[in-house]
Design a protein around this motif. Structure first.
Motif, PDB file in Angstrom:
ATOM      1  N   GLU A 159       3.249  -2.945   2.467  1.00  0.00           N
ATOM      2  CA  GLU A 159       3.977  -2.313   1.361  1.00  0.00           C
ATOM      3  C   GLU A 159       3.609  -0.842   1.184  1.00  0.00           C
ATOM      4  O   GLU A 159       4.214  -0.150   0.374  1.00  0.00           O
ATOM      5  CB  GLU A 159       3.698  -3.074   0.062  1.00  0.00           C
ATOM      6  CG  GLU A 159       4.404  -4.413  -0.006  1.00  0.00           C
ATOM      7  CD  GLU A 159       4.255  -5.075  -1.369  1.00  0.00           C
ATOM      8  OE1 GLU A 159       3.170  -4.999  -1.949  1.00  0.00           O
ATOM      9  OE2 GLU A 159       5.252  -5.648  -1.843  1.00  0.00           O
ATOM     10  N   TYR A 186       3.821   1.834   3.246  1.00  0.00           N
ATOM     11  CA  TYR A 186       4.809   2.815   3.692  1.00  0.00           C
ATOM     12  C   TYR A 186       5.947   2.991   2.674  1.00  0.00           C
ATOM     13  O   TYR A 186       6.195   4.098   2.205  1.00  0.00           O
ATOM     14  CB  TYR A 186       5.341   2.416   5.082  1.00  0.00           C
ATOM     15  CG  TYR A 186       6.408   3.331   5.626  1.00  0.00           C
ATOM     16  CD1 TYR A 186       6.094   4.315   6.543  1.00  0.00           C
ATOM     17  CD2 TYR A 186       7.741   3.215   5.221  1.00  0.00           C
ATOM     18  CE1 TYR A 186       7.070   5.167   7.048  1.00  0.00           C
ATOM     19  CE2 TYR A 186       8.721   4.056   5.713  1.00  0.00           C
ATOM     20  CZ  TYR A 186       8.384   5.023   6.625  1.00  0.00           C
ATOM     21  OH  TYR A 186       9.358   5.860   7.108  1.00  0.00           O
ATOM     22  N   PRO A 187       6.638   1.895   2.301  1.00  0.00           N
ATOM     23  CA  PRO A 187       7.695   2.083   1.294  1.00  0.00           C
ATOM     24  C   PRO A 187       7.156   2.591  -0.042  1.00  0.00           C
ATOM     25  O   PRO A 187       7.853   3.317  -0.755  1.00  0.00           O
ATOM     26  CB  PRO A 187       8.326   0.693   1.149  1.00  0.00           C
ATOM     27  CG  PRO A 187       7.406  -0.253   1.825  1.00  0.00           C
ATOM     28  CD  PRO A 187       6.610   0.524   2.810  1.00  0.00           C
ATOM     29  N   ALA A 188       5.916   2.209  -0.374  1.00  0.00           N
ATOM     30  CA  ALA A 188       5.347   2.656  -1.648  1.00  0.00           C
ATOM     31  C   ALA A 188       5.140   4.171  -1.640  1.00  0.00           C
ATOM     32  O   ALA A 188       5.410   4.852  -2.634  1.00  0.00           O
ATOM     33  CB  ALA A 188       4.033   1.943  -1.920  1.00  0.00           C
TER      34      ALA A 188
END
Ligand code: NA
Ligand code: NA
Lengths: 324, 435, 197
Positions: free
Chosen positions: A169, A171-173
Motif C-alpha cells: 500500500e 506506493y499508492p499511499a
C-alpha cells in the motif's frame, strides 16, 4: 548427498535473488561438499518474513534468507544488530555487525536451533518524500510510513506522524498523499518505482536493513568438521558479495533516482537530492539516545535481563553508545 | 523437484476429491498434505499453523468482510433495491435491461476496489436479489455478476497489478493507466454480448415492466443518490489521498450505516443478520484461501510451477506462439491455483521468458491480469464462482454460476486475442500520460 | 425430516461467536474511520488500525468456520454426489464429514502450537504497537479449537448414522438442497419487510 532446501530472499529484490540462486546452485562445486540444493524465493512459496525463525527451528527449510528486523518479532535481541540511528554508514554498520555476530549466533543456536552463515545489509535506509524538504526539521507534521516500533519512536521524536501501512500500500499511499514520506534503501525504492510518486530524497541513513542466511542446526551437524569449514568459507564469499552490493549498488541507485549523469545500472528518474547537514546527523543521534534505545531496552530486557549489557559490550562499544 | 507426471497425478486426485463432494477447501488441503507427506517430510506440514496465522492476519484481506458488510447494510436497508428500481425505470426496456446496469455497477465499483473478490461479494449481494426477482435468466444473471466482478483487478486500483509491478520491476503507475482502456473495452464487450443474447432470447432479459409516468420516474432518480454517495465516499477518499483502499472500505461501511440510520431501516435484528451474513461469507472464502495458500506453499517447494514454466520455455518458438502457450499454461494452472498465489509463484520464472522474447512488461502485466480474470471464473477453482454462489439469495447448484460464466470467459479470451493483435490497447494511454 | 439435534445444540454458541466477530468488524470500521479523520484533519495517527484489522480478520475466520460448517455453508461440488442413490450419497457425505474433521483437527492442533510458541518466545507483533502476539492468537486458536470440536462431533454423528440411519445422514450432512436454501431465504426476506414490494 545432503539435500538442502533453501528459502531465499524476496523476489522483488531481483539482484539479491539472482546472486543467491547462482550461489546455491553451484555450492557443491565451489565448496566441494556433497550437497543438492533446491532454491525458492521466500514469497514464491508463500512464506512470510516474520515466520522465518520458527520455520528454521521446525525444519521446514534447511537454509533461510532472513530479514532480521522482521524476524525480531520472536526475539527483540536480534534487532540489536542494527537499531535505528546507531550505524549511519556502511563502514560503521560492518563494525557493529562483526561485534554482535558471536552473541547473535549463540542466541540463534540456543533459542531457534539454527546457526548464522551470513550477515549483511540491503543498504542504507533513507527518506523519500512527495513534497519539498530540506532537512530533518521539515519532517515535522509530515506523515511518514513506519514499520517497526523503533522507527515510530524516532519519527515521533522528530515531530513526524508515523503511519503504518502494508508494503503493497506504500506506493499508492505516497502517490495519493495518504503518506508524505517513506523509508527504504535507494535500490529497493528504484525497483519499486518510488521515484514516480516522490520528489525529494534525503540520503541520511537510519539503518542498513540487516539480512542473514541461517541454517537449521540438525542439518548443519550432518557435516564433518572439514565440510563445515569449507561451507563457511563459501558462505563468507557470499557475504562479501552482498556487502559489496550494498555499498556499490546503492551509489548507483542514488545517482539514478536523482537523474545524475553517472547513472548506470538502475532506472533513471529525476528526484531532488537533499544535502545532509551536520545538524541532521546530530538530530538522528539525539533521537536514538532519547527514544530508540530506551524502547528497545524495555522490550529486550523483558525477554533476557542481560540483553543491554551484552549490547553495551559489543555494538555499543564500537558505536560509542551506552544504554543505562 | 518432482516430475510433471507426479504433478498432474496430484491435480487429478484433487479434482477427483472435489467431484466426490469433499469440501473444496478440504480437497486442496488433502492434496497439499499428500504431496508434502510423500515428497517433503513431516516438518513441512507442521508450519501450517504459523502460515495460516500469517495469511489471515492481513489488513489488505480485511477489505473482504468490510466490502461484504457494506453491501449487506445497503441491501438490508432497501437502498440497493430502490436503486435497481430507479434504474429499471430507465433501462428496463433495453435488451438485457438490468444486466447492463450490473456490468456498469461492477465497473464503477472496480474503480474503487483492488480485488475481484470484494467486487463479486458486494455487487453480488447488492444485485442478485433484485435481478432474480425481476425474472432474469438465472444463469446469465449469475454469469454477469461473476464476470463483471473480474473487472476489479483490471480497472485501477488493482492489488494484482501492484504485486506484479513490484515483482517484475515495472512501473505501477503505468500499469494502472494501461488497465483503463482494456477495462472499458471489456465492459463494452460484455454489454454487447448481453444485448445480442437478449435480442435473440427476449425472455432472458427479465420482465418488461410497465413504464411509470415520467414524473414518477424522475422522482425516483433520487433513489440513485445513496449508492452514488457511497461510491463517491469510497472513491473520493482514495483519490483525494485520505485513505488507502482498505481504509476506504471501512469508510464505506460507516457511510452505509449512516444511510440506513437516516432511512430508519436500522434495527438490532437487521444489524445482526447483516453481521452474521458477513461472517458466514467471509469464513467460507477464507477456508478455501487458507487451503489454497498451503497448497501453493507445498507445490512451490516441490518446484511444480517452475517445472511447468520450464517446459514452456524449452519448446522454443515465436513470440506469438509463446504468448499462446502462456495463455494455455495459465488456463491450466488456473484450474488449481488461486490467482494471487499463481501470480506470485510464476512471475519470477515467466519474466525471463517475457524479457527473452522482447515483450513489453507493461503490456504483459495487462495480459496477465486478463488471464487471471479468466481463472477467476473457470472451474474447478474459480474464486468468483464460489463467492457468487455464496451470496446467491436463493441458493441452487453451482453449475448455474459455472455455465453462466462460460460465455464471459470466452469474451475475456477474445480480449486477450485483441490485445495480442493490437498491443496499443494497453500501451497507448500510458504513452500519452508518461511520454 | 426433523432438524439435526446436534446442530441445534451447537448453533447458538457458533452464532454467538460469529456475532462477536461481526461486531469486531463493525468496531474496526469505526476505528479506521477515526484514524482517517484524525490523520486528515489533526495530523495524528492511531497507528495500528491496520494491525487490529489483521487480527480481526484472523479471529473472524476462526469464529466463523464453525457456524458456516453447522449451516453446511462450506463449498462442495454436487455434480457427482447429486446423481447417486441413498447409499452412495451416505458414503460420500460421511467421508466429507470425516475429512473436514481431520482438517479442522490438524488446523486446531497447529494453531494451538503457534499460540504456545508465541507465549514461549514472548513474541511481540513487529509493529509500533508491540502487541503481545499471544493475545490475538488466544482468541484465534480458541476459535479453531471450537471449529475442530464441532467438526469432530459432526463426524462422530455421521459415522453413527452411516450404520444406523442413512436418510438422516444425507439430510443432515449432505449438500444443501435448493428448497432448504429457499426456505432460509424466505425467513431473511421476512425480516427485510419493505424490501419486498
Ligand atoms: Na479495481
Ligand atoms: Na480457475
Amino acid at each position: 548427498d545432503v539435500p538442502l532446501r533453501v528459502a531465499g530472499n524476496f523476489s522483488q529484490n531481483a539482484k539479491h535473488v539472482a546472486i543467491e540462486q547462482e550461489f546455491f546452485a553451484n555450492l557443491a562445486q565451489t565448496s566441494g561438499v556433497p550437497v543438492t540444493t533446491s532454491y525458492n524465493p521466500m514469497d514464491v512459496v508463500g512464506v512470510k518474513a516474520p515466520d522465518a525463525l520458527r520455520m528454521l527451528r521446525s525444519g521446514s527449510f534447511d537454509v533461510m534468507s532472513v530479514q532480521v528486523g522482521m524476524a525480531s518479532r520472536d526475539d527483540p535481541f536480534f534487532e540489536g544488530i542494527d537499531l535505528i540511528g546507531v550505524s549511519t554508514d556502511m563502514d560503521s554498520l560492518r563494525q557493529a555487525v562483526d561485534a554482535y555476530r558471536e552473541a547473535f549466533d549463540e542466541r540463534l543456536q540456543s533459542k531457534f536451533n539454527a546457526k548464522v552463515l551470513t550477515l549483511w545489509p540491503f543498504g542504507p535506509q533513507v527518506f523519500f518524500c512527495n513534497q519539498p524538504i530540506s532537512s530533518l526539521d521539515d519532517m515535522k507534521g509530515l506523515k511518514v510510513r513506519s514499520f517497526t516500533p523503533s522507527m515510530s519512536a524516532m519519527l515521533e521524536y522528530l515531530g513526524a506522524t508515523p503511519v503504518t501501512l502494508q508494503f503493497s500500500e506504500v506506493y499508492p499511499a505516497l502517490q495519493r498523499g495518504v503518506a508524505s514520506c517513506g523509508v527504504t534503501s535507494p535500490t529497493s525504492a528504484n525497483s519499486g518505482n518510488w521515484p514516480e510518486v516522490t520528489t525529494h530524497l534525503l540520503p541520511l541513513s537510519v539503518s542498513g536493513s540487516v539480512q542473514g542466511h541461517f541454517i537449521n542446526l540438525n542439518t548443519w551437524n550432518k557435516f564433518s568438521e572439514e565440510q563445515k569449514a569449507a561451507l563457511e568459507a563459501s558462505m563468507k564469499e557470499l557475504e562479501d558479495r552482498m556487502w559489496d552490493m550494498a555499498v556499490n549498488a546503492t551509489g548507483d541507485a542514488l545517482a539514478c533516482n536523482t537523474g545524475a549523469d553517472d547513472c548506470a545500472d538502475h532506472k533513471k528518474f529525476g528526484m531532488t537530492l537533499v544535502d545532509i547537514s551536520d545538524a541532521d546527523r546530530q538530530k538522528i543521534k539525539e533521537a536514538t539516545l532519547a527514544a530508540v534505545l530506551p524502547l528497545w531496552k524495555q522490550a529486550c530486557n523483558a525477554v533476557d535481563p542481560s540483553c543491554t549489557a551484552t549490547w553495551n559490550q559489543t555494538v555499543g562499544a564500537v558505536a560509542g553508545l551506552t544504554i543505562d | 523437484m518432482i516430475g510433471a507426471g507426479a504433478a498432474f497425478s496430484g491435480f487429478f486426485i484433487m479434482l477427483g476429491l472435489m467431484m466426490a463432494g469433499i469440501p473444496v477447501a478440504v480437497s486442496l488441503f488433502l492434496v497439499a498434505g499428500l504431496g508434502a507427506g510423500l515428497y517433503l517430510g513431516l516438518p513441512t506440514l507442521l508450519i501450517f499453523g504459523n502460515q495460516t496465522w500469517s495469511m489471515l492476519n492481513d489488513f489488505v484481506l480485511t477489505a473482504i468482510p468490510l466490502f461484504i458488510l457494506l453491501g449487506e447494510i445497503l441491501l438490508r436497508s432497501g437502498i440497493t433495491d430502490r436503486m435497481y428500481q430507479a434504474l429499471a425505470d430507465w433501462m428496463g426496456r433495453w435488451p438485457g435491461g438490468l444486466l447492463h446496469t450490473n456490468i456498469a455497477a461492477s465497473g464503477l465499483f472496480s474503480s474503487v476496489s483492488g480485488s475481484s473478490v470484494a467486487t463479486a461479494a458486494t455487487i453480488g449481494t447488492v444485485a442478485l436479489p433484485a435481478l432474480e426477482r425481476h425474472g432474469y435468466n438465472r444463469q446469465l444473471t449469475l454469469g454477469t455478476v461473476a464476470a463483471g466482478a473480474t473487472l476489479g483487478i483490471l480497472i485501477p486500483p488493482s492489488i494484482n497489478m501492484i504485486i506484479y509491478g513490484s515483482m517484475s520491476n515495472t512501473s505501477i503507475g503505468q500499469l494502472f493507466v494501461a488497465g483503463i482502456v482494456p477495462g472499458l473495452l471489456l465492459m463494452a464487450l460484455f454489454m454487447g454480448f448481453i444485448a445480442i443474447v437478449c435480442m435473440i432470447y427476449p425472455h432472458w432479459g427479465g420482465r418488461v415492466e410497465e413504464v411509470a409516468p415520467l414524473r414518477e420516474r424522475l422522482a425516483r432518480l433520487a433513489d440513485l443518490l445513496p449508492p452514488l454517495f457511497i461510491f463517491a465516499l469510497v472513491m473520493g477518499s482514495i483519490y483525494f489521498g485520505w485513505a488507502t483502499p482498505t481504509e476506504s472500505a471501512a469508510l464505506g461501511v460507516l457511510g452505509a450505516f449512516a444511510l440506513a440510520l437516516l432511512r430508519r431501516r436500522l434495527s438490532i435484528v437487521m444489524l445482526h443478520e447483516a453481521l452474521l451474513s458477513t461472517v458466514r461469507i467471509t469464513s467460507m472464502i477464507l477456508l478455501i484461501m487458507i487451503a489454497a495458500s498451503f497448497l501453493n506453499f507445498t507445490i512451490g517447494i516441490m518446484g511444480i510451477p517452475q517445472t511447468i514454466t520450464r517446459l514452456v520455455a524449452e519448446i522454443g518458438a515465436t513470440q506469438l506462439q509463446v504468448l499462446l502457450l502462456l495463455v494455455l499454461f495459465y488456463l491450466i494452472l488456473g484450474c488449481f491455483l488461486e490467482t494471487l498465489s499463481m501470480m506470485i509463484a510464476t512471475i519470477p520464472v515467466v519474466m525471463p521468458i517475457v524479457a527473452f522474447f522482447g515483450i513489453d512488461p507493461v503490456w504483459f502485466g495487462v495480459f496477465l491480469v486478463i488471464l487471471m480474470e479468466v481463472s477467476l471464473i473457470t472451474p474447478p477453482l474459480g474464486m468468483n464462482l464460489y463467492i457468487v454462489q455464496g451470496v446467491r439469495p436463493k441458493g441452487g447448484s453451482i453449475m448455474d454460476v459455472i455455465w453462466g460464466s462460460l460465455p464471459f470467459a470466452m469474451i475475456l479470451l477474445l480480449l486477450v486475442g485483441l490485445l495480442i493483435a493490437i498491443p496499443d490497447l494497453a500501451l497507448w494511454l500510458p504513452r500519452l500520460m508518461f511520454g | 425430516m426433523p432438524e439435526n439435534p446436534l446442530s441445534r445444540r451447537l448453533t447458538p454458541v457458533a452464532r454467538f461467536l460469529s456475532l462477536l466477530a461481526g461486531y469486531g468488524i463493525l468496531a474496526l470500521s469505526v476505528l479506521i474511520g477515526a484514524e482517517v479523520l484524525l490523520r486528515r484533519f489533526f495530523n495524528v495517527s492511531l497507528q495500528g488500525a491496520d494491525e487490529y484489522g489483521g487480527y480481526a480478520l484472523a479471529i473472524l475466520a476462526a469464529f466463523g468456520f464453525s457456524l458456516t460448517l453447522l449451516e453446511r455453508g462450506h463449498t462442495r461440488i454436487e455434480i457427482v454426489i447429486g446423481r447417486l442413490g441413498q447409499g452412495g450419497r451416505a458414503l460420500l457425505n460421511w467421508l466429507s464429514a470425516l475429512s473436514m474433521a481431520a482438517m479442522a483437527a490438524f488446523a486446531a492442533w497447529r494453531a494451538v502450537t503457534t499460540l504456545l510458541e508465541s507465549i514461549d518466545y514472548g513474541s511481540l507483533s513487529g509493529t509500533p504497537l508491540m502487541t503481545p502476539l499471544w493475545v490475538p492468537q488466544l482468541f484465534w486458536a480458541g476459535g479453531m479449537l471450537f471449529f475442530a470440536l464441532v467438526a469432530g462431533l459432526l463426524a462422530v454423528q455421521a459415522s453413527w448414522l452411516l450404520a444406523a440411519d442413512r436418510r438422516s445422514l444425507n439430510a443432515w450432512h449432505g449438500i444443501k438442497t435448493l428448497s432448504e436454501e429457499i426456505e432460509e431465504e424466505q425467513q431473511t426476506l421476512g425480516l427485510r419487510g419493505e424490501v419486498l414490494r
